[in-house]
Design a protein around this motif. Structure first.
Motif, PDB file in Angstrom:
ATOM      1  N   LEU A 143       4.970  19.038  12.826  1.00  0.00           N
ATOM      2  CA  LEU A 143       4.902  19.455  11.425  1.00  0.00           C
ATOM      3  C   LEU A 143       3.452  19.417  10.977  1.00  0.00           C
ATOM      4  CD1 LEU A 143       7.835  17.324   9.910  1.00  0.00           C
ATOM      5  CD2 LEU A 143       7.954  19.513  11.138  1.00  0.00           C
ATOM      6  N   VAL A 144       3.081  20.383  10.137  1.00  0.00           N
ATOM      7  CA  VAL A 144       1.710  20.458   9.626  1.00  0.00           C
ATOM      8  C   VAL A 144       1.786  20.661   8.113  1.00  0.00           C
ATOM      9  CG1 VAL A 144      -0.551  21.500   9.927  1.00  0.00           C
ATOM     10  CG2 VAL A 144       1.133  21.687  11.773  1.00  0.00           C
ATOM     11  N   HIS A 145       1.244  19.702   7.363  1.00  0.00           N
ATOM     12  CA  HIS A 145       1.198  19.805   5.907  1.00  0.00           C
ATOM     13  C   HIS A 145      -0.227  20.157   5.497  1.00  0.00           C
ATOM     14  CE1 HIS A 145       4.473  16.682   6.587  1.00  0.00           C
ATOM     15  NE2 HIS A 145       5.101  17.747   6.134  1.00  0.00           N
ATOM     16  N   LEU A 146      -0.379  21.310   4.851  1.00  0.00           N
ATOM     17  CA  LEU A 146      -1.704  21.807   4.498  1.00  0.00           C
ATOM     18  C   LEU A 146      -1.800  22.079   2.996  1.00  0.00           C
ATOM     19  CD1 LEU A 146      -2.155  24.450   7.366  1.00  0.00           C
ATOM     20  CD2 LEU A 146      -3.026  22.098   7.321  1.00  0.00           C
TER      21      LEU A 146
ATOM     22  N   ASP B  14      -3.677  26.910  -6.285  1.00  0.00           N
ATOM     23  CA  ASP B  14      -3.704  26.565  -4.863  1.00  0.00           C
ATOM     24  C   ASP B  14      -2.305  26.661  -4.269  1.00  0.00           C
ATOM     25  OD1 ASP B  14      -6.413  26.089  -5.094  1.00  0.00           O
ATOM     26  OD2 ASP B  14      -6.184  23.925  -5.342  1.00  0.00           O
ATOM     27  N   GLU B  15      -2.228  26.501  -2.946  1.00  0.00           N
ATOM     28  CA  GLU B  15      -0.949  26.638  -2.263  1.00  0.00           C
ATOM     29  C   GLU B  15      -0.631  25.409  -1.399  1.00  0.00           C
ATOM     30  OE1 GLU B  15       0.929  29.036  -3.145  1.00  0.00           O
ATOM     31  OE2 GLU B  15       0.106  31.044  -2.811  1.00  0.00           O
ATOM     32  N   ASN B  16       0.640  25.102  -1.363  1.00  0.00           N
ATOM     33  CA  ASN B  16       1.211  24.070  -0.508  1.00  0.00           C
ATOM     34  C   ASN B  16       1.798  24.786   0.703  1.00  0.00           C
ATOM     35  OD1 ASN B  16       3.519  22.692   0.625  1.00  0.00           O
ATOM     36  ND2 ASN B  16       3.599  21.333  -1.135  1.00  0.00           N
ATOM     37  N   LEU B  17       1.263  24.548   1.879  1.00  0.00           N
ATOM     38  CA  LEU B  17       1.685  25.250   3.093  1.00  0.00           C
ATOM     39  C   LEU B  17       2.203  24.246   4.121  1.00  0.00           C
ATOM     40  CD1 LEU B  17       1.888  27.683   5.031  1.00  0.00           C
ATOM     41  CD2 LEU B  17      -0.580  27.431   5.471  1.00  0.00           C
ATOM     42  N   PHE B  18       3.430  24.445   4.545  1.00  0.00           N
ATOM     43  CA  PHE B  18       4.092  23.588   5.525  1.00  0.00           C
ATOM     44  C   PHE B  18       4.374  24.422   6.763  1.00  0.00           C
ATOM     45  CE2 PHE B  18       8.230  22.478   7.367  1.00  0.00           C
ATOM     46  CZ  PHE B  18       8.158  21.101   7.563  1.00  0.00           C
TER      47      PHE B  18
ATOM     48  N   ALA C 257      -2.367  16.422  21.845  1.00  0.00           N
ATOM     49  CA  ALA C 257      -1.370  17.475  22.040  1.00  0.00           C
ATOM     50  C   ALA C 257      -0.806  17.945  20.701  1.00  0.00           C
ATOM     51  CB  ALA C 257      -0.240  16.965  22.933  1.00  0.00           C
ATOM     52  N   VAL C 258      -0.591  17.027  19.776  1.00  0.00           N
ATOM     53  CA  VAL C 258      -0.070  17.389  18.457  1.00  0.00           C
ATOM     54  C   VAL C 258      -1.081  18.239  17.693  1.00  0.00           C
ATOM     55  CG1 VAL C 258       0.647  16.463  16.216  1.00  0.00           C
ATOM     56  CG2 VAL C 258       1.427  15.368  18.325  1.00  0.00           C
ATOM     57  N   GLU C 259      -2.335  17.838  17.704  1.00  0.00           N
ATOM     58  CA  GLU C 259      -3.356  18.587  16.963  1.00  0.00           C
ATOM     59  C   GLU C 259      -3.610  19.953  17.594  1.00  0.00           C
ATOM     60  OE1 GLU C 259      -4.183  17.674  14.128  1.00  0.00           O
ATOM     61  OE2 GLU C 259      -3.506  15.585  14.166  1.00  0.00           O
ATOM     62  N   GLU C 260      -3.487  20.057  18.907  1.00  0.00           N
ATOM     63  CA  GLU C 260      -3.649  21.363  19.558  1.00  0.00           C
ATOM     64  C   GLU C 260      -2.543  22.324  19.137  1.00  0.00           C
ATOM     65  OE1 GLU C 260      -3.798  20.554  23.719  1.00  0.00           O
ATOM     66  OE2 GLU C 260      -5.714  19.466  23.589  1.00  0.00           O
ATOM     67  N   VAL C 261      -1.315  21.821  19.056  1.00  0.00           N
ATOM     68  CA  VAL C 261      -0.207  22.657  18.585  1.00  0.00           C
ATOM     69  C   VAL C 261      -0.465  23.096  17.146  1.00  0.00           C
ATOM     70  CG1 VAL C 261       2.246  22.660  17.981  1.00  0.00           C
ATOM     71  CG2 VAL C 261       1.502  21.661  20.145  1.00  0.00           C
ATOM     72  N   ALA C 262      -0.916  22.174  16.310  1.00  0.00           N
ATOM     73  CA  ALA C 262      -1.192  22.497  14.908  1.00  0.00           C
ATOM     74  C   ALA C 262      -2.302  23.530  14.792  1.00  0.00           C
ATOM     75  CB  ALA C 262      -1.571  21.225  14.148  1.00  0.00           C
ATOM     76  N   ASP C 263      -3.390  23.352  15.534  1.00  0.00           N
ATOM     77  CA  ASP C 263      -4.510  24.293  15.466  1.00  0.00           C
ATOM     78  C   ASP C 263      -4.070  25.693  15.897  1.00  0.00           C
ATOM     79  OD1 ASP C 263      -6.358  22.451  14.547  1.00  0.00           O
ATOM     80  OD2 ASP C 263      -7.043  21.886  16.553  1.00  0.00           O
TER      81      ASP C 263
ATOM     82  N   ALA D   9      -7.829  22.052   2.372  1.00  0.00           N
ATOM     83  CA  ALA D   9      -8.393  20.872   1.702  1.00  0.00           C
ATOM     84  C   ALA D   9      -7.669  19.591   2.093  1.00  0.00           C
ATOM     85  CB  ALA D   9      -8.320  21.055   0.184  1.00  0.00           C
ATOM     86  N   VAL D  10      -6.395  19.712   2.456  1.00  0.00           N
ATOM     87  CA  VAL D  10      -5.579  18.562   2.871  1.00  0.00           C
ATOM     88  C   VAL D  10      -4.882  18.948   4.163  1.00  0.00           C
ATOM     89  CG1 VAL D  10      -3.561  17.141   2.315  1.00  0.00           C
ATOM     90  CG2 VAL D  10      -5.215  17.710   0.526  1.00  0.00           C
ATOM     91  N   ARG D  11      -4.909  18.044   5.134  1.00  0.00           N
ATOM     92  CA  ARG D  11      -4.230  18.313   6.409  1.00  0.00           C
ATOM     93  C   ARG D  11      -3.588  17.034   6.931  1.00  0.00           C
ATOM     94  NH1 ARG D  11      -6.039  21.432  11.951  1.00  0.00           N
ATOM     95  NH2 ARG D  11      -5.056  19.995  13.441  1.00  0.00           N
ATOM     96  N   ARG D  12      -2.331  17.158   7.287  1.00  0.00           N
ATOM     97  CA  ARG D  12      -1.591  16.046   7.899  1.00  0.00           C
ATOM     98  C   ARG D  12      -0.644  16.612   8.943  1.00  0.00           C
ATOM     99  NH1 ARG D  12       3.798  13.485   6.076  1.00  0.00           N
ATOM    100  NH2 ARG D  12       3.827  11.388   6.983  1.00  0.00           N
ATOM    101  N   THR D  13      -0.560  15.970  10.090  1.00  0.00           N
ATOM    102  CA  THR D  13       0.375  16.384  11.129  1.00  0.00           C
ATOM    103  C   THR D  13       1.370  15.275  11.413  1.00  0.00           C
ATOM    104  OG1 THR D  13      -1.207  15.656  12.810  1.00  0.00           O
ATOM    105  CG2 THR D  13      -1.205  18.008  12.256  1.00  0.00           C
ATOM    106  N   VAL D  14       2.528  15.676  11.915  1.00  0.00           N
ATOM    107  CA  VAL D  14       3.588  14.763  12.325  1.00  0.00           C
ATOM    108  C   VAL D  14       4.060  15.207  13.699  1.00  0.00           C
ATOM    109  CG1 VAL D  14       5.901  13.871  11.805  1.00  0.00           C
ATOM    110  CG2 VAL D  14       4.303  14.396   9.934  1.00  0.00           C
ATOM    111  N   GLY D  15       4.190  14.271  14.637  1.00  0.00           N
ATOM    112  CA  GLY D  15       4.617  14.600  15.987  1.00  0.00           C
ATOM    113  C   GLY D  15       5.931  13.937  16.357  1.00  0.00           C
TER     114      GLY D  15
END
Length: 526
Positions: free
Chosen positions: A328-331, A386-390, A413-419, A439-445
């Protein structure tokens, strides 16, 4: 039935909250114990920098199920939620073709299918008609049942439909769709509901084409405030019924007492309560005549019970399909994203390889993905303008893929999938500057799912809806070894998703009504 019978619900996800509310309304004295700092489970929430993200479910489908549940508690969906119809229901980008919009109106979708493939409109009309009929039968006979008796499957309506239903179970969704449509884009759109079921189109029974009656005909809704608003509403109703909700309480064991073999040869024990560690680190025992395991079923069975009392021992789990995991990627994105709809799907060309990679433990590359921009509909989830992108990228259910983190700080591996997903969305949707606007980035693996939710193998949804894990073949909602121990949630019947979890709570309530009766001032359990 007299009031004051103690019950404990383990897990504060939607099934646990709903089950607790219904049991309390029936007169049970209910304590709900949630391990996390807040209720919601997979339907959680996270906020940063003025952006607020739903961390789990984002599609509001099967509105009649929500309406029925709220009605059981003397209210309605309209009273509890501000529901907004989405149009388009969703947008689909393809690796090598023009995007398509699926509208809130069936006639518009018939026209879209006809433009994509001559005869596609008429074929879709027949397909949706079949989906409607199958969905109606499922609602009446397959979803709101615990499958405790074969008589439940002997209804006259089922007998008149058996010539349709048996082939739908025997044939895959992929084959069913391919027999009616040739355009690969249309096949992908109609096969995608398998992902909602934690499976792949060629491993999902075509019975589940019924889901096309939901998005292509019924439309898609969104609760203003996000799905955290739904959780808040159900939690408030539970409290109003008298449920005591305890967060930060980790259940460490289900306690039992031995039952004499002569008196109960079909049971080895009965529940006496649970042991739990509270937020302050102290351990306590809560006595209960009834315990509901509404947390991950694998965890409840293998983590909270001794081996001799497990209905689903570890050896059986090794033969089951956990469904996919997810990154999951919260942007939080500066500026607007008019290129995206509220729901956007990105389908790669080699569709089958994506699913095969996941089933065989490989991270797909390129990977299909899902994007949600709730700020297109809901101004409360992002700063003005602004936008909330999941983003959600299905990957194998494997905690070894790792944890996510903030600002690219998760495991590699999680960040590579997100990128890769961010880059693919930017390229396909025509947003070349997307990465620079974050402006905001969070990942969940998958490791986060395993650690935070006790999710079996780090799975995103729960056991896949393959034929062997659907309907009467899915795990039941009562222990076969421990009297007074019941189950609810996505791991048990009827299955995955918010509507299914609400149904799970209702059929739990109904089974408890049938099987737990008062004797001499206390509750007798089977």
């Amino acid at each position: 039935m007299t009031a004051g019978r103690p019950a404990v619900v383990i897990g504060g996800g939607i099934a646990g909250l709903a089950g607790a509310a219904l049991l309390a309304r029936d007169g049970w004295d209910v304590d709900l114990l949630e391990r996390g700092p807040a209720v919601g489970g997979r339907a959680g929430s996270w906020d940063a920098g003025g952006f607020r993200f739903d961390t789990g479910p984002s599609w509001y489908l099967m509105p009649e199920v929500f309406e029925r549940f709220f009605g059981l508690l003397g209210t309605s969906a309209d009273e509890q939620l501000d529901l907004v119809p989405l149009d388009p229901a969703y947008r689909v980008f393809f690796e090598d073709d023009e995007p398509l919009d699926i509208a809130a109106d069936l006639e518009a979708n018939l026209a879209t299918f006809e433009r994509a493939e001559p005869g596609g409109g008429r074929a879709l009309e027949r397909y949706v008609d079949s989906a409607r009929r199958t969905y109606a039968v499922a609602l009446r006979h397959f979803l709101y049942t615990s499958f405790t008796s074969l008589r439940e499957l002997a209804a006259p309506e089922i007998a008149t439909q058996v010539h349709r239903l048996v082939p739908l179970l025997a044939r895959s969704l992929e084959s069913f769709v391919a027999g009616r449509f040739s355009d690969p884009r249309l096949r992908q759109i109609l096969g995608y509901p398998a992902v909602f079921l934690g499976s792949a189109p060629r491993r999902t029974p075509s019975m589940y084409h019924l889901m096309s009656a939901l998005d292509l005909d019924g439309g898609v809704l969104y609760p203003q405030g996000g799905f955290t608003r739904l959780v808040e509403a159900v939690a408030a109703l539970a409290r109003a019924e008298g449920v005591r909700i305890h967060t930060g309480c980790d259940v460490t064991a289900i306690t039992t007492a031995q039952v004499g073999a002569r008196t109960r040869p079909d049971r080895r024990a009965r529940v006496t309560g649970v042991r739990a560690t509270g937020p302050d680190g102290t351990t306590q025992h809560l006595r209960a005549d009834l315990v509901v395991g509404a947390a991950d079923l694998h965890h409840v069975e293998t983590g909270l019970l001794p081996p001799s009392l497990r209905t689903h021992p570890e050896r059986r789990w090794r033969r089951r399909d956990p469904g996919p995991g997810a990154v999951l990627v919260h942007l939080g994105v500066r500026g607007r994203l008019p290129e995206l709809a509220h729901h956007t799907l990105l389908f790669t060309r080699d569709w089958r390889r994506n699913f095969d990679d996941i089933a065989q433990g490989r991270i797909p590359s390129p990977a299909s993905a899902y994007a949600c921009v709730p700020s297109r509909t809901d101004p409360s989830v992002a700063p003005a303008g602004d936008e909330n992108l999941f983003l959600l990228v299905p990957v194998p259910a494997d905690p070894g893929i790792g944890h996510g983190g903030l600002d690219g700080g998760g495991d590699s591996a999680v960040e590579e999938v997100a990128d890769a997903a961010i880059g693919r969305l930017a390229a396909w949707a025509g947003i070349p500057e997307l990465r620079e606007r974050i402006a905001v980035r969070r990942t969940v693996g998958p490791a986060d799912f395993a650690e935070d939710l006790n999710a079996w193998r780090g799975g995103m949804l729960g056991p896949a809806h393959t034929l062997r894990q659907s309907a009467m073949f899915r795990a039941g909602n009562r222990s076969r070894k421990v009297a007074g121990l019941y189950y609810a949630g996505s791991g048990t019947i009827p299955g995955i998703g918010l509507p299914m979890c609400l149904i799970s709570a209702e059929i739990l309530r109904d089974r408890v009504r049938r099987e737990c009766v008062p004797v001499a001032g206390r509750t007798a359990v089977p």
